[in-house]
Design a protein around this motif. Structure first.
Motif, PDB file in Angstrom:
ATOM      1  N   LYS A 111       1.101   4.187  -2.691  1.00  0.00           N
ATOM      2  CA  LYS A 111       0.948   5.605  -2.324  1.00  0.00           C
ATOM      3  C   LYS A 111       2.099   6.418  -2.928  1.00  0.00           C
ATOM      4  N   LYS A 112       3.325   5.856  -2.767  1.00  0.00           N
ATOM      5  CA  LYS A 112       4.529   6.542  -3.269  1.00  0.00           C
ATOM      6  C   LYS A 112       4.390   6.794  -4.770  1.00  0.00           C
ATOM      7  N   LYS A 151       6.925  15.867  -1.486  1.00  0.00           N
ATOM      8  CA  LYS A 151       6.864  16.108  -0.037  1.00  0.00           C
ATOM      9  C   LYS A 151       7.203  17.556   0.274  1.00  0.00           C
ATOM     10  N   ASP A 171       9.624  12.188  -5.586  1.00  0.00           N
ATOM     11  CA  ASP A 171       9.124  11.927  -4.231  1.00  0.00           C
ATOM     12  C   ASP A 171       9.491  13.082  -3.307  1.00  0.00           C
ATOM     13  N   VAL A 185       0.851  -1.206   0.000  1.00  0.00           N
ATOM     14  CA  VAL A 185       0.000   0.000   0.000  1.00  0.00           C
ATOM     15  C   VAL A 185       0.884   1.254   0.000  1.00  0.00           C
ATOM     16  N   SER A 186       1.938   1.220   0.837  1.00  0.00           N
ATOM     17  CA  SER A 186       2.825   2.398   0.928  1.00  0.00           C
ATOM     18  C   SER A 186       3.509   2.624  -0.431  1.00  0.00           C
ATOM     19  N   SER A 196       1.525  12.364  -9.221  1.00  0.00           N
ATOM     20  CA  SER A 196       0.868  13.683  -9.060  1.00  0.00           C
ATOM     21  C   SER A 196       1.914  14.787  -9.219  1.00  0.00           C
ATOM     22  N   LEU A 234       1.717   7.014  -6.497  1.00  0.00           N
ATOM     23  CA  LEU A 234       0.686   8.045  -6.730  1.00  0.00           C
ATOM     24  C   LEU A 234       1.266   9.435  -6.501  1.00  0.00           C
ATOM     25  N   HIS A 235       2.032   9.560  -5.392  1.00  0.00           N
ATOM     26  CA  HIS A 235       2.669  10.857  -5.096  1.00  0.00           C
ATOM     27  C   HIS A 235       3.547  11.299  -6.249  1.00  0.00           C
TER      28      HIS A 235
END
Lengths: 324, 324
Positions: free
Chosen positions: A7-8, A171, A167, A3-4, A14, A10-11
């Motif tokens: 998520k990464k 952030k 990444d 899942v993480s 985006s 997806l980040h």
């Protein structure tokens, strides 16, 4: 994928989108890095091009090339050690010359010359086979290896750098929501992968003298081939010159038909005997015998022959005819 | 075709049939003639084979060959004088090398070597173009001409001989029904055409020293090509050897990352400046400015640089970190 991890991804996506579409400015890398990246990219394309062009140079006919690789793959599967060689054009031309040279026989100047030329060209073909093998060993294989290992590794590392950069920038853009420690960690990861990629690229570009040496050995093998071919053809050349002089000194033979005598008799033979025939009994096999029932026919004894000035005999081409 | 002509054809056909099926024996020609006929037949096939093989030797890729001839035919139709040349493999490889050599730049040893090798190979390609033209002029065209004129004539004459032989044999077999005078005339015609064919074949075989000279000139042009190629590559070889020695004498540069300082300040710059950057203001363009609304962020100033032992500076790869 965890899942993480998802998520990464997806980040990163985006971030990429916001850079591409909204024109958000991502962290730029230093000029040195970008310059190295560019040169590595050039080497990347260059290697692919160079390898295909060199193969085409060695084995110019794509149909033969494909057939050969297919056959060799099959023989490898069957476990037959011996691999086939590419049919060199010098070889095929040489075989053709040698074959027809022998068929014409060495009494014919043309035949003799073809036989000699054929043998020489087959030797040149062998020299080209050697070129083929050596270029593969000293040029194609090392560069292929470079492409498959070092370059592949660098491609992977650069991909990693870009991923971590995205990444980090993602952030960074969400400073409020993302804890500072995460941003710092992202940067650390980004930095370490950048250093790794930078190191690999530096080493590749630093050792380009290795690639230089591969080019040098390619040129060496080419040089050897042309030297050998020149040597072989030089021998053939002198041989043919000798043939030419010998042929030009030969006395010319001229063609003269003998007179034809037409007379009545009962042996009934139409006989093409020539003065050069070694076996007179053969000539009798060339007679036709009319059936005795027929009326006594007109008998034509025709003698045909070659008179050469060397032989000294030279009869004019006259023709006497007596027939009822 | 006239009625008499048709009758003649029928007679010949019936004679041929009776020879083939009923095994009727036709008039045999003398050994000299048959021998000459056989050798002419060999030359006939030989020329066709030799011409195709030589073309394949000069232009090994059939696809390029077809395309080239098509384009040249079109340009001839359009009345454009200039004809295209065959794309020599040395040329394509040379272009590839020269192109990427320039892209890599002469600062790179590999790039420099490729540029030199590319130029040399393009020269070799020009030498091969010359070979192409000369072989066509001194070997292919004369033999093609021989095949199209003299050989064609002889083929025609031999066909004629056979036809008249059949006619004569037909009439001979029907001595009772056919007047003697006709038989004699048929023989005369047969004889005259046989003499004509014999003469042509004799001249062809007598002048085979001409064909020998064509082979010799083929070998000469080949010899010239290999001599030129060897000369060109010898120059390149010495050039590359010089490059190799120069490169091996160069002091090796080693890769070292500078320490990364992470500290808090308000200029908000993530800056990859390197000691080798010529324009410091450029580096400021590589900064990102966070929106002022955001809380005072963690600022990371990262300095990266190349230290070479030549420059004498050699800092260890340390890393200090201070973050809240």
């Amino acid at each position: 994928m965890s899942v993480s991890g998802m998520k990464k991804q997806l980040h990163k996506a985006s971030q990429l989108l916001s850079e591409r579409l909204m024109g958000a400015e991502g962290t730029k890398l230093d000029d040195d890095f970008l310059q190295m990246e560019k040169r590595v990219a050039v080497i990347q394309i260059l290697l692919v091009e160079l390898l295909s062009k060199t193969t085409e140079f060695l084995q110019p006919n794509p149909a033969y090339r494909a057939k050969l690789s297919m056959l060799n793959t099959m023989s490898r599967i069957r476990g037959q050690g011996k691999l086939l060689g590419y049919p060199q054009t010098e070889g095929t031309l040489g075989e053709c010359m040698a074959h027809y040279g022998q068929e014409l026989g060495h009494t014919s100047e043309f035949g003799g010359a073809l036989a000699n030329a054929g043998e020489a060209l087959q030797e040149v073909a062998q020299a080209r086979d050697a070129l083929d093998v050596n270029v593969k060993r000293t040029f194609i294989d090392p560069l292929q290896d470079l492409h498959n290992t070092e370059m592949k590794e660098i491609r992977y590392q650069l991909k990693k750098v870009n991923g971590r950069r995205l990444d980090f920038d993602y952030k960074r853009r969400r400073k409020g929501k993302v804890p500072v420690e995460d941003v710092r960690q992202a940067l650390d990861k980004f930095m370490s992968s950048k250093e790794l990629a930078e190191r690999s690229m530096f080493i590749l570009l630093q050792n380009d003298v290795d690639q230089l040496s591969h080019v040098a050995s390619l040129v060496n093998t080419l040089l050897d081939f042309h030297r050998n071919a020149h040597r072989i053809l030089l021998g053939l050349h002198s041989n043919l010159q000798a043939r030419l002089t010998a042929a030009s000194n030969k006395p010319e033979r001229r063609f003269r038909p003998r007179k034809i005598q037409v007379r009545r008799n009962t042996t009934a033979a139409l006989d093409f005997t020539t003065s050069r025939q070694s076996h007179p009994q053969e000539s009798s096999s060339q007679c036709y015998r009319p059936d005795p029932a027929a009326p006594s026919p007109v008998i034509l004894t025709v003698n045909w022959s070659w008179i050469s000035p060397v032989a000294g005999r030279s009869t004019p081409s006259t023709r006497t005819t007596r027939a009822s």
